[in-house]
Design a protein around this motif. Structure first.
Motif, PDB file in Angstrom:
ATOM      1  N   UNK A 160      51.044  35.601  24.652  1.00 38.21           N
ATOM      2  CA  UNK A 160      52.280  36.390  24.544  1.00 38.21           C
ATOM      3  C   UNK A 160      52.722  36.981  25.871  1.00 38.21           C
ATOM      4  N   UNK A 161      51.776  37.211  26.767  1.00 39.86           N
ATOM      5  CA  UNK A 161      52.113  37.839  28.031  1.00 39.86           C
ATOM      6  C   UNK A 161      50.884  37.953  28.908  1.00 39.86           C
ATOM      7  N   UNK A 162      51.091  38.384  30.134  1.00 36.10           N
ATOM      8  CA  UNK A 162      50.018  38.592  31.099  1.00 36.10           C
ATOM      9  C   UNK A 162      49.900  40.088  31.373  1.00 36.10           C
ATOM     10  N   UNK A 163      48.683  40.616  31.316  1.00 42.67           N
ATOM     11  CA  UNK A 163      48.461  42.032  31.597  1.00 42.67           C
ATOM     12  C   UNK A 163      47.410  42.156  32.694  1.00 42.67           C
ATOM     13  N   UNK A 164      47.773  42.808  33.782  1.00 43.94           N
ATOM     14  CA  UNK A 164      46.855  43.075  34.877  1.00 43.94           C
ATOM     15  C   UNK A 164      46.227  44.450  34.670  1.00 43.94           C
ATOM     16  N   UNK A 165      44.968  44.607  35.061  1.00 43.04           N
ATOM     17  CA  UNK A 165      44.291  45.889  34.921  1.00 43.04           C
ATOM     18  C   UNK A 165      43.812  46.391  36.284  1.00 43.04           C
ATOM     19  N   UNK A 166      43.989  47.702  36.505  1.00 45.23           N
ATOM     20  CA  UNK A 166      43.515  48.337  37.724  1.00 45.23           C
ATOM     21  C   UNK A 166      42.610  49.497  37.337  1.00 45.23           C
ATOM     22  N   UNK A 167      41.330  49.405  37.693  1.00 43.00           N
ATOM     23  CA  UNK A 167      40.325  50.380  37.271  1.00 43.00           C
ATOM     24  C   UNK A 167      40.395  51.666  38.094  1.00 43.00           C
ATOM     25  N   UNK A 168      39.540  52.629  37.750  1.00 40.30           N
ATOM     26  CA  UNK A 168      39.459  53.871  38.494  1.00 40.30           C
ATOM     27  C   UNK A 168      38.688  53.699  39.795  1.00 40.30           C
ATOM     28  N   UNK A 169      38.651  54.769  40.605  1.00 34.76           N
ATOM     29  CA  UNK A 169      38.039  54.709  41.931  1.00 34.76           C
ATOM     30  C   UNK A 169      36.592  54.238  41.867  1.00 34.76           C
ATOM     31  N   UNK A 170      36.266  53.277  42.705  1.00 38.35           N
ATOM     32  CA  UNK A 170      34.911  52.748  42.928  1.00 38.35           C
ATOM     33  C   UNK A 170      34.288  52.085  41.702  1.00 38.35           C
TER      34      UNK A 170
END
Length: 334
Positions: free
Chosen positions: A74-84
């Motif tokens: 259905x779509x593309x989802x990028x994830x960006x985690x927390x520091x370190x």
């Protein structure tokens, strides 16, 4: 003589035990426990993302339904985690979104290595936007069927990853506002934003290139919807309503130690693009992370909550709301 040798032996044994505990703690933090059923039925793969600017090879991961699935993505989802943290830190939400039909990808930003390099271009405030862009390009390049390019794009960002999600899309960074803002704050407030070392990093970025703040978000990722978990540094982002502003899902804990719940509430009430605001009861900044095994749960900061709570039920409910949000605002809007 014997007494001296005995003391030395005790000291050596104690040192070895302490070092062993530290190594075990680091290992467990890098590899948090995972429910074996969490990713069952999903295709989970790992790959590398080349960052020529930062001269680094970044680890990345993708979750999706297997190729023989009856339903197309259905779509593309990028994830960006927390520091370190790492690409797998938010795998609870990645698995749920992938099971709902999304192709979910995350990259390990390697913040500590970037900071140790001393190079402005590797500073997390600048490098993370580039990492997300490279992650998306790598996904497209590895898509033999060339179908991913036709799908809408969303982003999920937690803490510093929330800043990266915002400034990778339609919200320009305004790093030059940091000194003036911190001058107005009482001592001890905004400890993330007004830490002296953080201020030095911001000044280094701006002194190298006065337009670095604006440049760091170019090229923008064409995201139609963004989910933010306790986004850090929103005071350094131009959050004004703009044409074609992405829809935003905002979540924060009632007792967040680093991100002001009052600021989050004010943000949600001020902008029409924030479609949902979820305030988690009895929760702090780390409620979005997996529970820690003993003995880490006794002394590691990101293993503790302001009040003893079960994180898993909150995460499951949050993941279900994420699916509904992206279904409506990412897929439904395209």
């Amino acid at each position: 003589m014997r007494g001296r040798l005995k003391k030395m032996s005790i000291f050596l044994i104690s040192t070895i035990v302490v070092l062993g505990v530290i190594v075990l703690a680091v290992f467990l933090l890098q590899r948090p426990p995972v429910d074996p059923a969490l990713e069952k039925g999903l295709q989970v793969s790992k790959f590398s993302v080349e960052d020529a600017t930062g001269q680094a090879e970044l680890a990345a991961q993708v979750w999706q339904l297997p190729p023989d699935s009856a339903e197309p993505p259905k779509g593309v989802i990028l994830m960006s985690h927390g520091f370190s943290a790492t690409a797998g830190t938010l795998r609870v939400y990645a698995a749920q979104l992938a099971r709902a039909g999304y192709v979910v990808a995350a990259v390990t930003h390697d913040d500590l290595k970037g900071l140790r390099s001393g190079l402005v271009e590797n500073d997390p405030m600048v490098a993370r936007q580039r990492h997300l862009q490279l992650l998306l390009e790598q996904l497209y390049a590895s898509d033999e069927q060339n179908t991913l390019r036709t799908l809408p794009v969303g982003i999920l960002g937690y803490s510093l990853g929330g800043y990266a999600a915002l400034t990778s899309t339609a919200f320009p960074p305004v790093l030059d506002k940091q000194p003036a803002f911190c001058e107005t704050q009482p001592r001890g407030e905004n400890i993330l934003l007004c830490n002296p070392r953080f201020g030095q990093r911001i000044q280094a970025i701006l002194s190298q290139d006065p337009n670095a703040a604006a440049r760091s978000q170019t090229p923008a990722i064409p995201a139609s919807a963004i989910a933010l978990f306790a986004p850090a540094y929103t005071q350094l982002v131009d959050m004004a309503d703009q044409e074609n502003t992405p829809a935003v899902f905002l979540a924060n804990g009632q007792f967040d130690e680093y991100v002001s719940p009052t600021d989050m509430q004010s943000l949600a009430q001020s902008h029409s693009y924030i479609k949902a605001h979820k305030e988690l009861e009895d929760a702090g900044h780390y409620v979005y992370l997996p529970s820690c095994p003993w003995p880490l749960s006794l002394f590691m900061e990101n293993c503790k909550d302001p009040k003893p709570i079960e994180r898993a039920p909150k995460q499951t409910a949050l993941a279900n709301e994420l699916v509904a949000f992206f279904d409506e605002n990412l897929v439904g809007a395209n």
